[in-house]
Design an enzyme around this catalytic site. Structure first.
Site, PDB file in Angstrom:
ATOM      1  N   ALA A 112      -4.170  13.109   6.288  1.00 43.82           N
ATOM      2  CA  ALA A 112      -4.050  14.255   7.177  1.00 43.82           C
ATOM      3  C   ALA A 112      -4.965  15.399   6.747  1.00 43.82           C
ATOM      4  O   ALA A 112      -5.669  16.001   7.582  1.00 43.82           O
ATOM      5  CB  ALA A 112      -2.596  14.712   7.196  1.00 43.82           C
ATOM      6  N   HIS A 167       4.473  28.468 -19.897  1.00 42.01           N
ATOM      7  CA  HIS A 167       5.325  27.619 -20.730  1.00 42.01           C
ATOM      8  C   HIS A 167       6.788  27.933 -20.470  1.00 42.01           C
ATOM      9  O   HIS A 167       7.146  29.108 -20.421  1.00 42.01           O
ATOM     10  CB  HIS A 167       5.026  27.857 -22.215  1.00 42.01           C
ATOM     11  CG  HIS A 167       5.960  27.104 -23.113  1.00 42.01           C
ATOM     12  ND1 HIS A 167       5.809  25.758 -23.351  1.00 42.01           N
ATOM     13  CD2 HIS A 167       7.074  27.504 -23.786  1.00 42.01           C
ATOM     14  CE1 HIS A 167       6.785  25.357 -24.155  1.00 42.01           C
ATOM     15  NE2 HIS A 167       7.561  26.392 -24.433  1.00 42.01           N
ATOM     16  N   GLY A 184       0.848  -1.196   0.000  1.00 44.48           N
ATOM     17  CA  GLY A 184       0.000   0.000   0.000  1.00 44.48           C
ATOM     18  C   GLY A 184       0.878   1.239   0.000  1.00 44.48           C
ATOM     19  O   GLY A 184       2.036   1.197  -0.467  1.00 44.48           O
TER      20      GLY A 184
HETATM   21  P1  FAD Z   1      -3.226  11.192  14.479  1.00 45.46           P
HETATM   22  O1  FAD Z   1      -2.278  11.948  13.657  1.00 45.46           O
HETATM   23  O2  FAD Z   1      -3.036   9.740  14.649  1.00 45.46           O
HETATM   24  O3  FAD Z   1      -3.221  11.894  15.911  1.00 45.46           O
HETATM   25  C1  FAD Z   1      -3.987  11.432  16.979  1.00 45.46           C
HETATM   26  C2  FAD Z   1      -3.374  11.935  18.269  1.00 45.46           C
HETATM   27  O4  FAD Z   1      -4.254  11.626  19.348  1.00 45.46           O
HETATM   28  C3  FAD Z   1      -2.044  11.266  18.605  1.00 45.46           C
HETATM   29  O5  FAD Z   1      -1.133  12.228  19.066  1.00 45.46           O
HETATM   30  C4  FAD Z   1      -2.412  10.296  19.723  1.00 45.46           C
HETATM   31  O6  FAD Z   1      -1.316  10.019  20.592  1.00 45.46           O
HETATM   32  C5  FAD Z   1      -3.501  11.089  20.425  1.00 45.46           C
HETATM   33  N1  FAD Z   1      -4.410  10.270  21.233  1.00 45.46           N
HETATM   34  C6  FAD Z   1      -5.032   9.114  20.897  1.00 45.46           C
HETATM   35  N2  FAD Z   1      -5.850   8.714  21.899  1.00 45.46           N
HETATM   36  C7  FAD Z   1      -5.735   9.647  22.883  1.00 45.46           C
HETATM   37  C8  FAD Z   1      -6.336   9.801  24.150  1.00 45.46           C
HETATM   38  N3  FAD Z   1      -7.254   8.958  24.598  1.00 45.46           N
HETATM   39  N4  FAD Z   1      -5.970  10.857  24.895  1.00 45.46           N
HETATM   40  C9  FAD Z   1      -5.047  11.748  24.442  1.00 45.46           C
HETATM   41  N5  FAD Z   1      -4.468  11.669  23.247  1.00 45.46           N
HETATM   42  C10 FAD Z   1      -4.810  10.631  22.477  1.00 45.46           C
HETATM   43  N6  FAD Z   1      -1.427  11.347   5.263  1.00 45.46           N
HETATM   44  C11 FAD Z   1      -1.379  12.282   4.305  1.00 45.46           C
HETATM   45  O7  FAD Z   1      -2.368  12.969   4.065  1.00 45.46           O
HETATM   46  N7  FAD Z   1      -0.235  12.504   3.585  1.00 45.46           N
HETATM   47  C12 FAD Z   1       0.880  11.781   3.797  1.00 45.46           C
HETATM   48  O8  FAD Z   1       1.892  12.002   3.137  1.00 45.46           O
HETATM   49  C13 FAD Z   1       0.858  10.780   4.796  1.00 45.46           C
HETATM   50  N8  FAD Z   1       1.950  10.054   5.043  1.00 45.46           N
HETATM   51  C14 FAD Z   1       1.910   9.118   6.033  1.00 45.46           C
HETATM   52  C15 FAD Z   1       3.057   8.363   6.257  1.00 45.46           C
HETATM   53  C16 FAD Z   1       3.055   7.402   7.241  1.00 45.46           C
HETATM   54  C17 FAD Z   1       4.306   6.589   7.473  1.00 45.46           C
HETATM   55  C18 FAD Z   1       1.895   7.206   8.041  1.00 45.46           C
HETATM   56  C19 FAD Z   1       1.888   6.200   9.145  1.00 45.46           C
HETATM   57  C20 FAD Z   1       0.759   7.952   7.818  1.00 45.46           C
HETATM   58  C21 FAD Z   1       0.752   8.907   6.805  1.00 45.46           C
HETATM   59  N9  FAD Z   1      -0.374   9.666   6.522  1.00 45.46           N
HETATM   60  C22 FAD Z   1      -0.341  10.593   5.527  1.00 45.46           C
HETATM   61  C23 FAD Z   1      -1.622   9.500   7.280  1.00 45.46           C
HETATM   62  C24 FAD Z   1      -1.733  10.595   8.351  1.00 45.46           C
HETATM   63  O9  FAD Z   1      -0.606  10.521   9.188  1.00 45.46           O
HETATM   64  C25 FAD Z   1      -3.008  10.418   9.148  1.00 45.46           C
HETATM   65  O10 FAD Z   1      -4.110  10.394   8.265  1.00 45.46           O
HETATM   66  C26 FAD Z   1      -3.178  11.567  10.113  1.00 45.46           C
HETATM   67  O11 FAD Z   1      -2.096  11.641  11.006  1.00 45.46           O
HETATM   68  C27 FAD Z   1      -4.476  11.412  10.898  1.00 45.46           C
HETATM   69  O12 FAD Z   1      -4.625  12.519  11.724  1.00 45.46           O
HETATM   70  P2  FAD Z   1      -5.465  12.444  13.066  1.00 45.46           P
HETATM   71  O13 FAD Z   1      -5.345  13.790  13.687  1.00 45.46           O
HETATM   72  O14 FAD Z   1      -6.808  11.889  12.804  1.00 45.46           O
HETATM   73  O15 FAD Z   1      -4.728  11.368  13.979  1.00 45.46           O
HETATM   74  P1  NAI Z   2      -2.732   0.639   2.911  1.00 43.92           P
HETATM   75  O1  NAI Z   2      -4.151   0.384   3.200  1.00 43.92           O
HETATM   76  O2  NAI Z   2      -2.366   1.745   2.004  1.00 43.92           O
HETATM   77  O3  NAI Z   2      -2.044  -0.671   2.332  1.00 43.92           O
HETATM   78  C1  NAI Z   2      -2.041  -1.874   3.021  1.00 43.92           C
HETATM   79  C2  NAI Z   2      -1.756  -2.988   2.025  1.00 43.92           C
HETATM   80  O4  NAI Z   2      -1.500  -4.165   2.754  1.00 43.92           O
HETATM   81  C3  NAI Z   2      -2.942  -3.269   1.107  1.00 43.92           C
HETATM   82  O5  NAI Z   2      -2.504  -3.303  -0.218  1.00 43.92           O
HETATM   83  C4  NAI Z   2      -3.452  -4.608   1.599  1.00 43.92           C
HETATM   84  O6  NAI Z   2      -4.029  -5.392   0.576  1.00 43.92           O
HETATM   85  C5  NAI Z   2      -2.172  -5.241   2.127  1.00 43.92           C
HETATM   86  N1  NAI Z   2      -2.383  -6.282   3.127  1.00 43.92           N
HETATM   87  C6  NAI Z   2      -3.292  -6.304   4.123  1.00 43.92           C
HETATM   88  N2  NAI Z   2      -3.157  -7.431   4.847  1.00 43.92           N
HETATM   89  C7  NAI Z   2      -2.126  -8.123   4.314  1.00 43.92           C
HETATM   90  C8  NAI Z   2      -1.495  -9.357   4.621  1.00 43.92           C
HETATM   91  N3  NAI Z   2      -1.898 -10.099   5.646  1.00 43.92           N
HETATM   92  N4  NAI Z   2      -0.477  -9.770   3.846  1.00 43.92           N
HETATM   93  C9  NAI Z   2      -0.039  -9.019   2.807  1.00 43.92           C
HETATM   94  N5  NAI Z   2      -0.610  -7.846   2.464  1.00 43.92           N
HETATM   95  C10 NAI Z   2      -1.626  -7.390   3.213  1.00 43.92           C
HETATM   96  O7  NAI Z   2      -2.055   0.812   4.341  1.00 43.92           O
HETATM   97  P2  NAI Z   2      -0.611   1.324   4.788  1.00 43.92           P
HETATM   98  O8  NAI Z   2       0.329   1.309   3.654  1.00 43.92           O
HETATM   99  O9  NAI Z   2      -0.300   0.579   6.014  1.00 43.92           O
HETATM  100  O10 NAI Z   2      -0.898   2.821   5.157  1.00 43.92           O
HETATM  101  C11 NAI Z   2      -1.931   3.129   6.083  1.00 43.92           C
HETATM  102  C12 NAI Z   2      -2.624   4.367   5.696  1.00 43.92           C
HETATM  103  O11 NAI Z   2      -1.822   5.502   6.027  1.00 43.92           O
HETATM  104  C13 NAI Z   2      -2.902   4.534   4.210  1.00 43.92           C
HETATM  105  O12 NAI Z   2      -4.055   3.850   3.808  1.00 43.92           O
HETATM  106  C14 NAI Z   2      -3.080   6.000   4.098  1.00 43.92           C
HETATM  107  O13 NAI Z   2      -4.373   6.317   4.481  1.00 43.92           O
HETATM  108  C15 NAI Z   2      -2.096   6.532   5.110  1.00 43.92           C
HETATM  109  N6  NAI Z   2      -0.864   6.928   4.421  1.00 43.92           N
HETATM  110  C16 NAI Z   2      -0.941   7.935   3.504  1.00 43.92           C
HETATM  111  C17 NAI Z   2       0.171   8.325   2.817  1.00 43.92           C
HETATM  112  C18 NAI Z   2       0.038   9.388   1.795  1.00 43.92           C
HETATM  113  O14 NAI Z   2      -0.985  10.042   1.762  1.00 43.92           O
HETATM  114  N7  NAI Z   2       1.031   9.605   0.944  1.00 43.92           N
HETATM  115  C19 NAI Z   2       1.487   7.731   3.055  1.00 43.92           C
HETATM  116  C20 NAI Z   2       1.442   6.656   4.017  1.00 43.92           C
HETATM  117  C21 NAI Z   2       0.299   6.302   4.674  1.00 43.92           C
END
Ligand code: FAD
Ligand code: NAI
Length: 475
Positions: free
Chosen positions: A330, A454, A191
């Site tokens: 996000a 352009h 993913g």
């Molecule tokens: P979160 O960012 O998860 O924040 C929730 C916060 O609530 C955390 O600080 C947590 O500790 C706190 N919390 C939870 N429960 C409690 C509680 N009971 N009391 C107090 N605090 C609590 N999205 C994009 O749009 N673009 C990207 O490029 C992108 N890259 C990503 C790369 C990676 C490796 C990952 C893992 C995710 C990526 N995402 C990306 C997804 C994005 O990070 C999330 O969609 C986003 O952070 C969600 O925001 P949120 O505020 O809902 O939750």
């Molecule tokens: P994902 O949902 O993007 O991908 C997970 C992948 O794992 C899928 O293709 C699924 O079919 C596969 N999978 C599930 N179970 C499996 C198994 N047992 N064995 C092998 N494959 C399996 O989830 P991912 O990459 O963990 O990211 C989580 C989320 O974080 C994303 O869906 C996205 O919402 C957010 N994210 C967004 C980014 C961005 O906007 N650029 C960057 C990174 C994360």
């Protein structure tokens, strides 16, 4: 007891933006968050800033530069010798960016007079107002809120029976902080995280194999984009991706990790690696929130149930971001934060879920907004399609980014744009034009008639629009 108009639980992009917007609108606002950075101090920004969007993009940029200097500068007539990787410096740069950004939110809270409550937040009791417990380093306190916004985000889904130590077996957190480049890296899940972080470590020298359960690559993307991405990532860049696998035993030894898996023809395979990243999706953080104390409804997958305006069934309790339905992005959470704060302040908040862009920050980048061709077919919508390659664009050639294309889908009758799909350099930036167009209900002809600078990559957007009407000018 401190009393607020609004208490937000969670300071990720959804929660901190909701808190700032609520404060801007004159509401007394507090935000509870329990995130601690590796040094043990509380830090704002949630997953996105600490272990998600921001650090991953820093490493993607650094590793892409490393790859370019080694392999793609030659074409410009530049030969670099003695190129060395200083991984510690690369990781330090990433950590500095994270610190700057999370510290920036603390500054924004101060500026907007948002009270930062450090610790775990939990709903205790409802009524005319809501009582919440905040349990932090200094013990527990109770605060009172007229309105509650739950923005507790999500955490990585792990494989049953495979403990994640974030050293050998990692989720995103460990995969952003390897202290050395693993010789062989296994990734489960092709993913967004698998592709982005798999690319980072491949560029830095690891032999990466990605194991994906589904038989189809990038099923959420438009099929033409997925096909092009597959060709570039596997054939040209050497990313090793196996589709349709069933993961069997995962064994750890002093030497590393051994992953046994079956492929679609039922043959058994083994991949031995030094590190394993599990990136198989994320699950909402909805446990230990005190839901049972107040009757907050959570569905079978752990998402808090909300309507289109992020209202829960409880009065004046909202939930936003990854903890509710919709893409885990996000910017989707941020927009929900603004919407909910404005609704609480008596305004009309709104999120257009049909115009939320997706970006995958690989090289080339992948970005889209709106419907895919497959969705339109399934919905029986009559559409016209236009596509234009970057290879015909002078700026793309100048930048040595000839790969990919932009594809535009427009309603056959009204010409209204229904979806735009891009794979190519700067796709993350180019997609913004398509998002604006869709928000304004533009037609493909509107884009085709707009003057684009352009030479610029954005001309490909215009040519894709022209090609919906089969009249592209440069191809
Ligand atoms: P979160 O960012 O998860 O924040 C929730 C916060 O609530 C955390 O600080 C947590 O500790 C706190 N919390 C939870 N429960 C409690 C509680 N009971 N009391 C107090 N605090 C609590 N999205 C994009 O749009 N673009 C990207 O490029 C992108 N890259 C990503 C790369 C990676 C490796 C990952 C893992 C995710 C990526 N995402 C990306 C997804 C994005 O990070 C999330 O969609 C986003 O952070 C969600 O925001 P949120 O505020 O809902 O939750
Ligand atoms: P994902 O949902 O993007 O991908 C997970 C992948 O794992 C899928 O293709 C699924 O079919 C596969 N999978 C599930 N179970 C499996 C198994 N047992 N064995 C092998 N494959 C399996 O989830 P991912 O990459 O963990 O990211 C989580 C989320 O974080 C994303 O869906 C996205 O919402 C957010 N994210 C967004 C980014 C961005 O906007 N650029 C960057 C990174 C994360």
């Amino acid at each position: 007891m401190q009393t607020f108009d609004v208490v937000v639980i969670g300071a990720g992009p959804a929660g901190y933006i909701a808190a700032i917007r609520a404060a801007q609108l004159g509401l007394s606002t507090a935000c509870i968050d329990n995130w601690k950075e590796p040094g043990g101090h509380y830090a704002l920004g949630g997953t996105c800033l600490n272990v998600g969007c921001i650090p991953s993009k820093a490493l993607l940029e650094s590793s892409e530069n490393y790859e370019r200097v080694q392999h793609r500068f030659k074409v410009h007539g530049i030969t670099a010798s003695g190129v060395k990787l200083d991984l510690a410096a690369m990781l330090e740069r990433k950590d500095r960016i994270v610190k700057k950004m999370t510290g920036g939110i603390a500054g924004l809270f101060k500026k907007n007079k948002v009270t930062w409550l450090q610790g775990h937040g939990r709903l205790l009791q409802g009524g005319t107002s809501w009582k919440l417990e905040v349990k932090g380093a200094k013990g527990a306190e109770t605060v009172e809120a007229k309105n509650v916004i739950i923005a507790t985000g999500s955490k990585p889904r792990h494989l049953p029976g495979v403990p994640v130590d974030n050293k050998l077996v990692c989720d995103n957190e460990g995969a952003l902080a390897f202290q050395e480049v693993p010789e062989r890296l296994g990734v489960i899940g092709a993913g967004v995280i698998g592709l982005e972080l798999g690319s980072v470590w491949r560029r830095l020298g690891a032999k990466v194999r990605i194991l994906e359960a589904l038989p189809e690559f990038l099923g959420a993307a438009d099929p033409a984009i997925a096909q092009e991405a597959w060709k570039i990532f596997t054939d040209e860049q050497g990313l090793d991706i196996a589709l349709g696998v069933k993961i069997g035993d995962i064994r750890q030894s002093k030497k590393g990790i051994s992953i046994q898996y079956n492929t679609s023809d039922n043959s058994s395979n083994t991949f031995d690696c030094n590190r394993l990243v599990i990136s198989i999706g994320r699950v909402p953080n909805s446990e230990s929130l005190g839901a049972e104390n107040v009757g907050l409804k959570i569905d079978s997958r752990g998402f808090i149930e909300v309507d289109k305006n992020c209202r829960t069934a409880l009065p004046r309790v909202f939930a936003i971001g990854d903890v509710v339905r919709g893409p885990m992005l996000a910017h989707k959470g941020e927009d929900e934060g603004v919407m909910v704060a404005e609704i609480i302040a008596g305004q009309r908040g709104h999120v257009n879920y049909d115009a939320i862009p997706w970006v995958i920050y690989t090289a080339p980048e992948i970005a889209w907004v709106g419907k895919t061709e497959r969705q339109l077919k399934e919905e029986g919508v009559a559409y016209r399609s236009g596509k234009f390659p970057f290879a015909y664009n002078g700026r793309a050639l100048g930048r040595d980014e000839p790969e990919g294309f932009i594809k535009m889908l427009a309603d056959a009758k009204t010409d209204r744009i229904l979806g735009v799909h891009a794979i190519g350099g700067q796709a993350s930036e180019l997609i913004a034009e398509a998002v604006v167009a869709m928000e304004f209900g533009a037609s493909s002809e509107d884009i085709a008639r707009i003057c684009h600078a352009h030479p610029s990559m954005s001309e490909v957007m215009r040519e894709a629009a022209l090609s919906v009407d089969k009249r592209s000018l440069n191809g």
